[in-house]
Design an enzyme around this catalytic site. Structure first.
Site, PDB file in Angstrom:
ATOM      1  N   LYS A   9       0.836  -1.204   0.000  1.00  0.00           N
ATOM      2  CA  LYS A   9       0.000   0.000   0.000  1.00  0.00           C
ATOM      3  C   LYS A   9       0.877   1.263   0.000  1.00  0.00           C
ATOM      4  CE  LYS A   9      -3.778  -2.473   2.217  1.00  0.00           C
ATOM      5  NZ  LYS A   9      -4.790  -2.513   3.287  1.00  0.00           N
ATOM      6  N   TYR A  49     -11.948  -3.902  -3.882  1.00  0.00           N
ATOM      7  CA  TYR A  49     -12.554  -3.920  -2.545  1.00  0.00           C
ATOM      8  C   TYR A  49     -14.081  -4.030  -2.606  1.00  0.00           C
ATOM      9  CZ  TYR A  49      -8.175  -2.849  -0.120  1.00  0.00           C
ATOM     10  OH  TYR A  49      -6.912  -2.908   0.407  1.00  0.00           O
ATOM     11  N   PHE A  57     -15.744   1.759   6.228  1.00  0.00           N
ATOM     12  CA  PHE A  57     -14.390   2.190   5.884  1.00  0.00           C
ATOM     13  C   PHE A  57     -14.106   2.139   4.377  1.00  0.00           C
ATOM     14  CE2 PHE A  57     -14.215  -2.338   7.031  1.00  0.00           C
ATOM     15  CZ  PHE A  57     -13.639  -2.880   5.886  1.00  0.00           C
ATOM     16  N   ARG A  85      -0.738 -15.163   3.534  1.00  0.00           N
ATOM     17  CA  ARG A  85      -1.617 -14.640   4.592  1.00  0.00           C
ATOM     18  C   ARG A  85      -0.937 -14.759   5.954  1.00  0.00           C
ATOM     19  NH1 ARG A  85      -6.206 -11.682   3.747  1.00  0.00           N
ATOM     20  NH2 ARG A  85      -7.388 -12.658   5.405  1.00  0.00           N
ATOM     21  N   THR A  91      -4.980  -8.783   9.957  1.00  0.00           N
ATOM     22  CA  THR A  91      -5.331  -7.518   9.283  1.00  0.00           C
ATOM     23  C   THR A  91      -5.063  -6.322  10.190  1.00  0.00           C
ATOM     24  OG1 THR A  91      -7.041  -8.681   8.046  1.00  0.00           O
ATOM     25  CG2 THR A  91      -7.224  -6.287   8.130  1.00  0.00           C
ATOM     26  N   ARG A 102       3.147  -7.381   9.107  1.00  0.00           N
ATOM     27  CA  ARG A 102       2.406  -6.359   9.865  1.00  0.00           C
ATOM     28  C   ARG A 102       2.847  -6.318  11.320  1.00  0.00           C
ATOM     29  NH1 ARG A 102      -2.792  -8.566   7.009  1.00  0.00           N
ATOM     30  NH2 ARG A 102      -3.059  -7.142   5.256  1.00  0.00           N
ATOM     31  N   ASN A 112      -2.118  -0.799   7.150  1.00  0.00           N
ATOM     32  CA  ASN A 112      -1.582  -2.112   7.532  1.00  0.00           C
ATOM     33  C   ASN A 112      -0.602  -2.658   6.483  1.00  0.00           C
ATOM     34  OD1 ASN A 112      -3.466  -2.700   5.598  1.00  0.00           O
ATOM     35  ND2 ASN A 112      -4.602  -4.215   6.789  1.00  0.00           N
ATOM     36  N   HIS A 115      -1.933  -5.666   1.314  1.00  0.00           N
ATOM     37  CA  HIS A 115      -3.147  -6.458   1.141  1.00  0.00           C
ATOM     38  C   HIS A 115      -2.703  -7.825   0.651  1.00  0.00           C
ATOM     39  CE1 HIS A 115      -7.036  -7.870  -0.269  1.00  0.00           C
ATOM     40  NE2 HIS A 115      -6.374  -8.307  -1.326  1.00  0.00           N
ATOM     41  N   GLU A 126      -8.723 -11.264  -8.081  1.00  0.00           N
ATOM     42  CA  GLU A 126      -7.928 -10.045  -7.868  1.00  0.00           C
ATOM     43  C   GLU A 126      -6.787  -9.945  -8.881  1.00  0.00           C
ATOM     44  OE1 GLU A 126      -8.861  -9.953  -3.067  1.00  0.00           O
ATOM     45  OE2 GLU A 126      -6.791 -10.160  -3.750  1.00  0.00           O
TER      46      GLU A 126
HETATM   47  P1  CMP Z   1      -7.066  -5.272   3.438  1.00  0.00           P
HETATM   48  O1  CMP Z   1      -6.540  -6.643   3.678  1.00  0.00           O
HETATM   49  O2  CMP Z   1      -6.447  -4.476   2.341  1.00  0.00           O
HETATM   50  O3  CMP Z   1      -8.661  -5.366   3.170  1.00  0.00           O
HETATM   51  C1  CMP Z   1      -9.540  -4.293   3.486  1.00  0.00           C
HETATM   52  C2  CMP Z   1      -8.842  -3.159   4.145  1.00  0.00           C
HETATM   53  O4  CMP Z   1      -9.647  -2.166   4.727  1.00  0.00           O
HETATM   54  C3  CMP Z   1      -8.019  -3.716   5.284  1.00  0.00           C
HETATM   55  O5  CMP Z   1      -6.917  -4.445   4.780  1.00  0.00           O
HETATM   56  C4  CMP Z   1      -7.696  -2.455   6.085  1.00  0.00           C
HETATM   57  O6  CMP Z   1      -6.513  -1.844   5.660  1.00  0.00           O
HETATM   58  C5  CMP Z   1      -8.861  -1.513   5.741  1.00  0.00           C
HETATM   59  N1  CMP Z   1      -9.647  -1.214   6.911  1.00  0.00           N
HETATM   60  C6  CMP Z   1      -9.815   0.013   7.430  1.00  0.00           C
HETATM   61  N2  CMP Z   1     -10.626  -0.036   8.505  1.00  0.00           N
HETATM   62  C7  CMP Z   1     -10.987  -1.337   8.671  1.00  0.00           C
HETATM   63  C8  CMP Z   1     -11.801  -2.028   9.596  1.00  0.00           C
HETATM   64  N3  CMP Z   1     -12.433  -1.405  10.585  1.00  0.00           N
HETATM   65  N4  CMP Z   1     -11.927  -3.362   9.450  1.00  0.00           N
HETATM   66  C9  CMP Z   1     -11.307  -4.032   8.440  1.00  0.00           C
HETATM   67  N5  CMP Z   1     -10.524  -3.414   7.528  1.00  0.00           N
HETATM   68  C10 CMP Z   1     -10.363  -2.077   7.638  1.00  0.00           C
END
Ligand code: CMP
Length: 137
Positions: A9, A49, A57, A85, A91, A102, A112, A115, A126
């Site tokens: 990211k 997404y 979010f 993963r 996450t 992370r 974070n 992805h 994807e």
């Molecule tokens: P990612 O794995 O890229 O998938 C969705 C993204 O939304 C997640 O990582 C986070 O970076 C972002 N995100 C922001 N706020 C939230 C939240 N409350 N719960 C889950 N994902 C979030």
């Protein structure tokens, strides 16, 4: 053999963490089979997404992914999706184990760092968004 997607990211690119993240992927024995740095088109990020479209979010995460260059990586190997993963960690970085990307390099869920595809089916969908057909491998 499986191919999965990792996105570094904007925060990770800005902090010059591309090399460290790619180093860990390669050290594990996985192969980089697609790699590009790009300013992501908004429609690609929204499609990426789409499953989160109704979540509060959604706009923030789309804006964030469009805020600077990202790196898209296709990663291939046995059980690549699960291996990636686990390597990336939970996450929410405060819940991610030390030793994960992370857990070692991130602190907040909004930034974070990476992805990674949640399962092989999501990975296939994807990868089609980020790499033109026939360009991975
Ligand atoms: P990612 O794995 O890229 O998938 C969705 C993204 O939304 C997640 O990582 C986070 O970076 C972002 N995100 C922001 N706020 C939230 C939240 N409350 N719960 C889950 N994902 C979030």
């Amino acid at each position: 053999m499986e191919t999965t997607l990792v996105l570094i990211k904007p925060g990770g690119v800005a902090r010059n963490l591309n090399g460290e993240i790619i180093r860990r992927i390669e050290l594990r024995g996985l192969k980089i089979t697609g790699l590009k740095l790009l300013n992501a088109p908004r429609e690609t990020v929204e499609a990426h997404y789409a499953e989160h479209k109704e979540r509060p979010f959604f706009n923030d995460v789309v804006n964030y992914l469009c805020s600077g260059p990202i790196v898209a990586i296709a990663v291939s190997g046995p059980n690549a999706t699960k291996a990636i993963r686990m390597m990336m960690g939970a996450t929410n970085p405060v819940e991610a184990e030390p030793g994960t990307v992370r857990g070692d390099m991130a602190l907040t869920i909004e930034d974070n760092l990476v992805h990674s595809s949640s399962d092989p089916e999501a990975a296939a969908n994807e990868l089609k968004l980020w790499f033109a057909e026939g360009t991975v491998g």
